[in-house]
Write a protein that holds these residues in place. Structure first.
Motif, PDB file in Angstrom:
ATOM      1  N   ARG A   1       0.884  -1.316  -0.038  1.00 37.44           N
ATOM      2  CA  ARG A   1      -0.064  -0.054   0.007  1.00 37.44           C
ATOM      3  C   ARG A   1       0.855   1.368  -0.044  1.00 37.44           C
ATOM      4  O   ARG A   1       0.510   2.342  -0.493  1.00 37.44           O
ATOM      5  N   PHE A   2       1.800   1.485   0.877  1.00 39.65           N
ATOM      6  CA  PHE A   2       2.857   2.399   0.965  1.00 39.65           C
ATOM      7  C   PHE A   2       3.928   2.705  -0.045  1.00 39.65           C
ATOM      8  O   PHE A   2       4.878   3.358   0.197  1.00 39.65           O
ATOM      9  N   SER A   3       3.987   1.584  -0.961  1.00 37.04           N
ATOM     10  CA  SER A   3       5.240   1.575  -1.864  1.00 37.04           C
ATOM     11  C   SER A   3       5.419   3.058  -2.471  1.00 37.04           C
ATOM     12  O   SER A   3       6.774   3.324  -3.036  1.00 37.04           O
ATOM     13  N   GLU A   4       4.482   3.871  -2.656  1.00 37.17           N
ATOM     14  CA  GLU A   4       4.816   4.894  -3.382  1.00 37.17           C
ATOM     15  C   GLU A   4       5.174   6.097  -2.611  1.00 37.17           C
ATOM     16  O   GLU A   4       5.940   7.051  -2.975  1.00 37.17           O
ATOM     17  N   ARG A   5       4.874   5.837  -1.227  1.00 34.32           N
ATOM     18  CA  ARG A   5       5.081   6.743  -0.244  1.00 34.32           C
ATOM     19  C   ARG A   5       6.572   6.763   0.067  1.00 34.32           C
ATOM     20  O   ARG A   5       7.375   7.641   0.558  1.00 34.32           O
ATOM     21  N   PHE A   6       6.894   5.455   0.449  1.00 37.35           N
ATOM     22  CA  PHE A   6       8.324   5.169   0.821  1.00 37.35           C
ATOM     23  C   PHE A   6       8.992   4.393  -0.185  1.00 37.35           C
ATOM     24  O   PHE A   6       8.523   3.311  -0.895  1.00 37.35           O
TER      25      PHE A   6
END
Length: 386
Positions: free
Chosen positions: A329-334
């Motif tokens: 889910r957070f691969s674009e944020r981190f």
């Protein structure tokens, strides 16, 4: 029937070079799975075992195949192993992660529902690899998933090296946040340590939008990554070399101490220092210190200030699933790739271990298919979705 052999990097004795050996690949029993290792990552626990730091506290007898952060590609399914722990179908060619195996019959497993605390838990890589099924650890071409081990398919959007690290470091962080209790935007949080656990914790806790998120550690490149991943402040052990210096700085930042602190450092004196980092009635979660010499702690300060201390270790299969979902889910944020160093073959495992000990790399990557003695850049690691 033709016997297939696979290579493994074997620890014949503590603090000795690894030896590459071949073992017969087992036929899975009902519920078991044979996988081909796609990617493995080096954990601090592997280093501790290699250096003999746990031999006086944990019954471990070499020879060993170390490694417990991995993604395997399913080669052979035993009867009844067609589904993962969530009931999703597993097929040959799928990527999976899997867990240590609790006994399922003790108080911790059945009443308290804390299987990661099971004293009889089967931890494969700590077992003698000279006996069947041989492939006990992930620093090998193959691995054997025992019948009762929890297992999960890796989501297509999660790269293999991310999932490998997530299967230990991140799931441990997920469990620690769970036992800490409610975390919200009013909290000041301190993280001790800027290694894989501390960095994953920084990312996870930043999604709770705490009032302050302070990371204490080093070196500077890791603190820079911590700031990129959500730390509002960092305290460098180079700039603040004594515990007193760091305590004063954290108290200055937080206005008297953190509401919640997590110990991921594992360094001598870390717990005694951590107690000083939290305010009265604060919470302190100890996770990084799993061995080493006893530490001196001022117990009176715990009582006088009403500090609540909780130990946490490892995680269970549900935490693995949450870790995979978080990575996805957070691969674009981190930018998860920032966590990983070079890729090494089995013949170069000692070099990978040294890269972690010396802190040249945060997470060295082991790709069994690499036969060159020269480590490859992390971008060449096997990361495809199968």
């Amino acid at each position: 029937m033709t016997t297939i052999n696979g290579r493994a990097a074997v620890l014949a004795d503590y603090n000795e070079p690894f030896v590459t050996r071949e073992f017969p690949v087992p036929t899975p029993e009902p519920g078991g799975i044979v996988v081909k290792i796609d990617v493995a990552t080096v954990c601090g626990s592997d280093v501790h075992v290699w250096l003999g730091h746990l031999k006086d506290t944990t019954p471990i007898t070499p020879p060993l195949i170390l490694g417990h952060e991995m993604v395997g590609i399913v080669e052979t399914l035993g009867d009844g192993a067609e589904f993962d722990s969530l009931g999703e179908r597993i097929e040959v060619g799928d990527r999976i992660v899997w867990a240590h195996t609790p006994c399922g019959q003790c108080r911790e497993c059945t009443i308290e529902r804390q299987p990661q605390l099971c004293s009889k838990r089967y931890i494969a890589y700590l077992n003698d690899c000279s006996k069947p099924p041989y492939f006990t650890g992930s620093f090998a071409e193959y691995n054997y998933v025992v019948p009762r081990a929890g297992r999960l398919r890796v989501p297509d959007g999660v790269q293999s090296r991310w999932a490998a690290a997530g299967s230990c470091a991140l799931r441990t962080v997920i469990k620690g946040a769970e036992v800490a209790g409610p975390i919200d935007f009013t909290d000041s949080i301190v993280i001790q340590g800027a290694g894989p656990l501390g960095l994953f914790a920084t990312a996870l806790l930043s999604t709770h939008n705490p009032r302050q998120l302070v990371v204490v550690g080093g070196p500077e490149d890791r603190l820079a990554l911590a700031r990129e991943w959500g730390a509002t402040h960092t305290v460098s052990i180079a700039d603040y070399p004594t515990a007193t210096d760091r305590i004063e700085r954290v108290q200055e930042i937080t206005g008297g101490g953190a509401d919640l602190a997590f110990e991921y450092a594992g360094a001598p004196g870390a717990v005694a220092e951590g107690i000083e980092l939290v305010r009265r009635n604060g919470r302190y979660i100890v996770m990084g210190t799993l061995g080493g010499a006893p530490q001196s702690v001022d117990v009176a300060k715990i009582a006088h200030r009403g500090i609540r201390i909780t130990g946490s270790m490892s995680g269970e299969i549900g935490n693995y699933r949450t870790a995979l979902e978080f990575l996805d889910r957070f691969s674009e944020r981190f930018d998860w790739d920032r966590m990983f160093g070079a890729s090494y073959g089995l013949d170069d495992l000692a070099e990978a271990m040294d890269a972690m000990v010396s802190m040249r790399e945060i997470k060295p990557v082991i790709v069994p298919g690499i036969r060159s003695s020269e480590p490859q850049q992390s971008a060449t690691a096997s990361t495809s979705a199968h």
